[in-house]
Enzyme design. Structure first.
Site, PDB file in Angstrom:
ATOM      1  N   HIS A  18       0.804  -1.224   0.000  1.00  0.00           N
ATOM      2  CA  HIS A  18       0.000   0.000   0.000  1.00  0.00           C
ATOM      3  C   HIS A  18       0.840   1.280   0.000  1.00  0.00           C
ATOM      4  O   HIS A  18       0.551   2.199   0.772  1.00  0.00           O
ATOM      5  CB  HIS A  18      -0.920   0.024   1.238  1.00  0.00           C
ATOM      6  CG  HIS A  18      -1.960  -1.044   1.252  1.00  0.00           C
ATOM      7  ND1 HIS A  18      -2.676  -1.370   2.387  1.00  0.00           N
ATOM      8  CD2 HIS A  18      -2.413  -1.861   0.274  1.00  0.00           C
ATOM      9  CE1 HIS A  18      -3.523  -2.347   2.099  1.00  0.00           C
ATOM     10  NE2 HIS A  18      -3.384  -2.670   0.829  1.00  0.00           N
TER      11      HIS A  18
HETATM   12  C1  LIG Z   1       0.009  -7.219  -4.739  1.00  0.00           C
HETATM   13  C2  LIG Z   1      -0.916  -6.105  -4.341  1.00  0.00           C
HETATM   14  C3  LIG Z   1      -2.030  -6.382  -3.544  1.00  0.00           C
HETATM   15  C4  LIG Z   1      -2.878  -5.347  -3.171  1.00  0.00           C
HETATM   16  N1  LIG Z   1      -4.070  -5.650  -2.568  1.00  0.00           N
HETATM   17  C5  LIG Z   1      -5.014  -4.684  -2.425  1.00  0.00           C
HETATM   18  C6  LIG Z   1      -6.340  -5.004  -2.038  1.00  0.00           C
HETATM   19  O1  LIG Z   1      -6.702  -6.163  -1.861  1.00  0.00           O
HETATM   20  N2  LIG Z   1      -7.227  -3.981  -1.893  1.00  0.00           N
HETATM   21  C7  LIG Z   1      -6.872  -2.686  -2.074  1.00  0.00           C
HETATM   22  O2  LIG Z   1      -7.709  -1.800  -1.860  1.00  0.00           O
HETATM   23  N3  LIG Z   1      -5.622  -2.353  -2.460  1.00  0.00           N
HETATM   24  C8  LIG Z   1      -4.708  -3.324  -2.693  1.00  0.00           C
HETATM   25  N4  LIG Z   1      -3.480  -3.005  -3.187  1.00  0.00           N
HETATM   26  C9  LIG Z   1      -3.148  -1.585  -3.399  1.00  0.00           C
HETATM   27  C10 LIG Z   1      -3.844  -0.975  -4.609  1.00  0.00           C
HETATM   28  O3  LIG Z   1      -3.931  -1.891  -5.668  1.00  0.00           O
HETATM   29  C11 LIG Z   1      -3.096   0.313  -5.007  1.00  0.00           C
HETATM   30  O4  LIG Z   1      -3.124   1.210  -3.919  1.00  0.00           O
HETATM   31  C12 LIG Z   1      -3.718   1.007  -6.216  1.00  0.00           C
HETATM   32  O5  LIG Z   1      -3.837   0.122  -7.297  1.00  0.00           O
HETATM   33  C13 LIG Z   1      -2.843   2.199  -6.616  1.00  0.00           C
HETATM   34  O6  LIG Z   1      -3.381   2.791  -7.763  1.00  0.00           O
HETATM   35  P1  LIG Z   1      -2.552   3.853  -8.621  1.00  0.00           P
HETATM   36  O7  LIG Z   1      -3.444   4.264  -9.715  1.00  0.00           O
HETATM   37  O8  LIG Z   1      -1.997   4.866  -7.704  1.00  0.00           O
HETATM   38  O9  LIG Z   1      -1.303   3.023  -9.177  1.00  0.00           O
HETATM   39  P2  LIG Z   1      -1.269   1.750 -10.117  1.00  0.00           P
HETATM   40  O10 LIG Z   1      -2.584   1.051 -10.121  1.00  0.00           O
HETATM   41  O11 LIG Z   1      -0.071   0.976  -9.729  1.00  0.00           O
HETATM   42  O12 LIG Z   1      -1.102   2.357 -11.570  1.00  0.00           O
HETATM   43  C14 LIG Z   1       0.043   2.981 -12.058  1.00  0.00           C
HETATM   44  C15 LIG Z   1       0.111   2.688 -13.550  1.00  0.00           C
HETATM   45  O13 LIG Z   1       1.064   3.558 -14.139  1.00  0.00           O
HETATM   46  C16 LIG Z   1       1.886   2.819 -15.011  1.00  0.00           C
HETATM   47  N5  LIG Z   1       3.174   3.499 -15.086  1.00  0.00           N
HETATM   48  C17 LIG Z   1       4.054   3.719 -14.085  1.00  0.00           C
HETATM   49  N6  LIG Z   1       5.146   4.376 -14.538  1.00  0.00           N
HETATM   50  C18 LIG Z   1       4.942   4.564 -15.865  1.00  0.00           C
HETATM   51  C19 LIG Z   1       5.721   5.162 -16.904  1.00  0.00           C
HETATM   52  N7  LIG Z   1       6.917   5.682 -16.665  1.00  0.00           N
HETATM   53  N8  LIG Z   1       5.217   5.183 -18.158  1.00  0.00           N
HETATM   54  C20 LIG Z   1       3.989   4.666 -18.441  1.00  0.00           C
HETATM   55  N9  LIG Z   1       3.224   4.057 -17.483  1.00  0.00           N
HETATM   56  C21 LIG Z   1       3.697   4.021 -16.221  1.00  0.00           C
HETATM   57  C22 LIG Z   1       1.983   1.451 -14.346  1.00  0.00           C
HETATM   58  O14 LIG Z   1       2.414   0.447 -15.230  1.00  0.00           O
HETATM   59  C23 LIG Z   1       0.566   1.265 -13.838  1.00  0.00           C
HETATM   60  O15 LIG Z   1      -0.279   0.681 -14.808  1.00  0.00           O
HETATM   61  C24 LIG Z   1      -2.586  -4.010  -3.563  1.00  0.00           C
HETATM   62  C25 LIG Z   1      -1.481  -3.744  -4.359  1.00  0.00           C
HETATM   63  C26 LIG Z   1      -0.657  -4.772  -4.773  1.00  0.00           C
HETATM   64  C27 LIG Z   1       0.514  -4.470  -5.663  1.00  0.00           C
END
Ligand SMILES: Cc1cc2nc3c(=O)[nH]c(=O)nc-3n(C[C@H](O)[C@H](O)[C@H](O)COP(=O)(O)OP(=O)(O)OC[C@H]3O[C@@H](n4cnc5c(N)ncnc54)[C@H](O)[C@@H]3O)c2cc1C
Length: 543
Positions: free
Chosen positions: A476
């Site tokens: 997280h």
């Molecule tokens: C293994 C795991 C289990 C989890 N379990 C839970 C759960 O059960 N419930 C829950 O609520 N939360 C859970 N979480 C946390 C939750 O999934 C994250 O907090 C949430 O997905 C974050 O969203 P975000 O949009 O900030 O980032 P992300 O969803 O990580 O999205 C970022 C995106 O940007 C892309 N990106 C990054 N850098 C670049 C770049 N330079 N160029 C182009 N693209 C790029 C990445 O590839 C990715 O697709 C878990 C996370 C993980 C990894």
């Protein structure tokens, strides 16, 4: 460098937040939207079968394969630090738990930013707006939205016994964790549709992928932002990226939106000259905006995985240990999309207080009918359950920092777990509480025997040390581009999520949380994107 065109909005990262934002911004038919994702399409079978989570972590097809720096609080261990690299981002590889956190989390954000628009009563409609709750619409739930929330399709006798033991320890039974007060114990709700993972891509992207004003590019790694200067100072005009071995740029007429996550967003900002000036200069990057907070304030939940051997109970360890068992599990999923393959890694949850003086629960349990040495290793050969407990509001703070100006070099991730006395005390209290629950009458028929950390850890000091031995991320990370008031020197974005000192640029993902929410972070991140869409729309509608 090739031109990928000019758009009104360029969104970087098609993860939990990016998919929501692309959907909402492209509703305006007059706005051209480009969504750029480094990973590929979410067409890998193990993304969709819930238990496939274990195949997606550590797999270059779906994971960035980050590791943390060696962490003093964990006895010098370095952890794998999974982040989704695929359409849907981390929502494609996560544990699927639907959790909003506590009302107080958002009320504190409002206090810290001075913006009442972040209060719980102001953000609740945003959670409801995209929700499709299994129980239908109510004062706290929405129905008919894109984000499907279901009950789990299996239960376990050993977890039912843990729930009863928790009740005997004073942690009440609850059926819904998402009304703003998550105190209590119950089965988690999950983001699934009929036993299949429901990720941000399926919910928000696929249904609108045909919109003529939305362009989605996969396999494109954004290297840096295009920052120009006019008479008012620095302004972001789009991005540079590499895709298919070619260098590209895409221009943004209105705004560039960073939704690359709590690791990716600060990394891209630093590579683009936005961050602590001394750090950037040490890697030969000329600062555009000296923002001390970029990459700082990293917060994460550290899960302490206590393992108990049991007798006379079915657990996944033993069910999946034979070919016959595996076949039965596979058949049950093929025929009914239920059974262990439909399983979110954690089924039973509990929110409790580490001390009676704490106002709202500061501990979250994820209880699993399985055990393993660590992620990536096989299940133990003996029947066991894991009671994983994490401190929900840690005071330890870490960082994400570039190690070079090469945008393909992973940043250094240093969470600094257990680096405050308060966190070590809470960790010790959490382990002690777990022992009290496990000692309650309801679990005694299964003769639970503590396998990890082990009963030789007894005093508060020993328990804090044990936490460092068994602690690992619960995935997280947040807070690395925190939002705050204009006079907060550590703030990276203002309450409207605009990067301070650079026009035409916002961050709208988990990185902007000033404080981590008291629960799992996926749906709060989607809410942030939903809110960002409203702010962006309001900003441009009359121009
Ligand atoms: C293994 C795991 C289990 C989890 N379990 C839970 C759960 O059960 N419930 C829950 O609520 N939360 C859970 N979480 C946390 C939750 O999934 C994250 O907090 C949430 O997905 C974050 O969203 P975000 O949009 O900030 O980032 P992300 O969803 O990580 O999205 C970022 C995106 O940007 C892309 N990106 C990054 N850098 C670049 C770049 N330079 N160029 C182009 N693209 C790029 C990445 O590839 C990715 O697709 C878990 C996370 C993980 C990894």
């Amino acid at each position: 460098m090739e031109s990928a065109g000019e758009y009104d909005y360029v969104i970087v990262g098609a993860g939990s937040a990016g998919c929501v934002l692309a959907n909402r911004l492209s509703r305006d038919k007059d706005a051209q939207v480009l969504l750029i994702e480094a990973g590929g399409k979410d067409d890998y079978v193990w993304i969709h079968i819930p238990v496939g989570y274990l195949h997606c972590i550590g797999n270059p097809r779906t994971d960035w394969l980050y590791r943390t720096e060696s962490d003093a609080g964990l006895g010098g261990r370095s952890l794998i630090y999974p982040r989704g690299k695929v359409l849907g981002g981390s929502s494609s590889i996560n544990g699927m738990i639907y959790m909003r956190g506590q009302a107080g989390d958002y009320d504190r954000w409002a206090e810290l930013t001075g913006d009442p628009g972040w209060r719980w009563d102001a953000v609740l409609p945003l959670f409801k707006q995209s929700e499709d709750y299994h129980g239908g619409a109510s004062a706290v739930h929405g129905a008919g939205g894109e984000w499907r929330v279901e009950k789990q399709r299996l239960s376990w006798k050993i977890l039912d016994a843990f729930r009863e033991a928790a009740e005997q320890t004073g942690i009440a039974r609850v059926d819904d964790f998402n009304g703003g007060d998550n105190a209590g114990c119950g089965y988690f709700d999950v983001n699934q549709k009929r036993g299949i993972r429901w990720n941000a891509s399926k919910a928000f992207l696929r249904p609108v992928a045909g919109r003529p004003n939305l362009t989605i590019m996969t396999g494109c790694h954004v290297e840096r932002l295009v920052i120009e200067r006019d008479e008012h100072g620095p302004v972001c005009r789009g991005v540079q990226f590499t895709g298919g071995g070619t260098a590209w740029n895409a221009r943004a007429r209105r705004e560039t939106l960073l939704t690359a996550g709590a690791i990716g967003s600060p990394h891209i900002l630093q590579l683009s000259g936005i961050g602590p000036a001394a750090l950037l200069q040490s890697h030969g990057i000329t600062p555009v905006a000296d923002l001390a907070g970029v990459g700082e304030n990293l917060q994460d939940h550290l899960q302490l995985r206590m393992v108990y051997k049991v007798k006379g109970a079915k657990t996944l360890n033993t069910m999946a240990s034979t070919w016959y068992g595996k076949m039965k599990i596979g058949l049950e999923y093929a025929l009914r999309q239920s059974g262990p393959m439909s399983m979110a890694p954690s089924q039973l949850g509990a929110f409790a207080r580490s001390d009676p003086g704490v106002a709202t629960p500061d501990l979250e349990y994820h209880v699993q009918p399985l055990s393993l040495e660590k992620f990536g290793e096989p299940l133990h050969a003996f029947p066991a359950f894991t009671a994983s407990v994490c401190h929900l509001r840690p005071t330890s703070r870490g960082q994400v920092r570039i190690v070079s100006a090469d945008s393909f070099a992973a940043p250094a991730i240093a969470p600094h777990y257990l680096s405050t006395a308060e966190d070590r005390k809470t960790a010790a209290a959490a382990l002690a509480l777990t022992r009290r629950i496990v000692a309650a009458p309801a679990l005694q028929p299964f003769a639970p025997e503590e396998f990890k950390p082990g009963l030789h850890f007894q005093t508060e000091e020993e328990l804090a040390q044990a936490a460092g031995t068994i602690g690992t991320t619960i995935f997280h990370p947040v807070g690395t581009c925190k939002m705050g008031r204009a006079d907060d020197p550590a703030a990276v974005v203002d309450p409207a999520l605009r990067v301070i000192g650079v026009r035409g640029l916002r961050v709208a993902d988990a990185a902007i949380m000033p404080n981590i929410t008291s629960g799992n972070t996926n749906s709060p991140t989607m809410m942030i994107a939903e809110k960002a869409a409203g702010l962006i729309h309001a900003c441009w509608k009359n121009r």
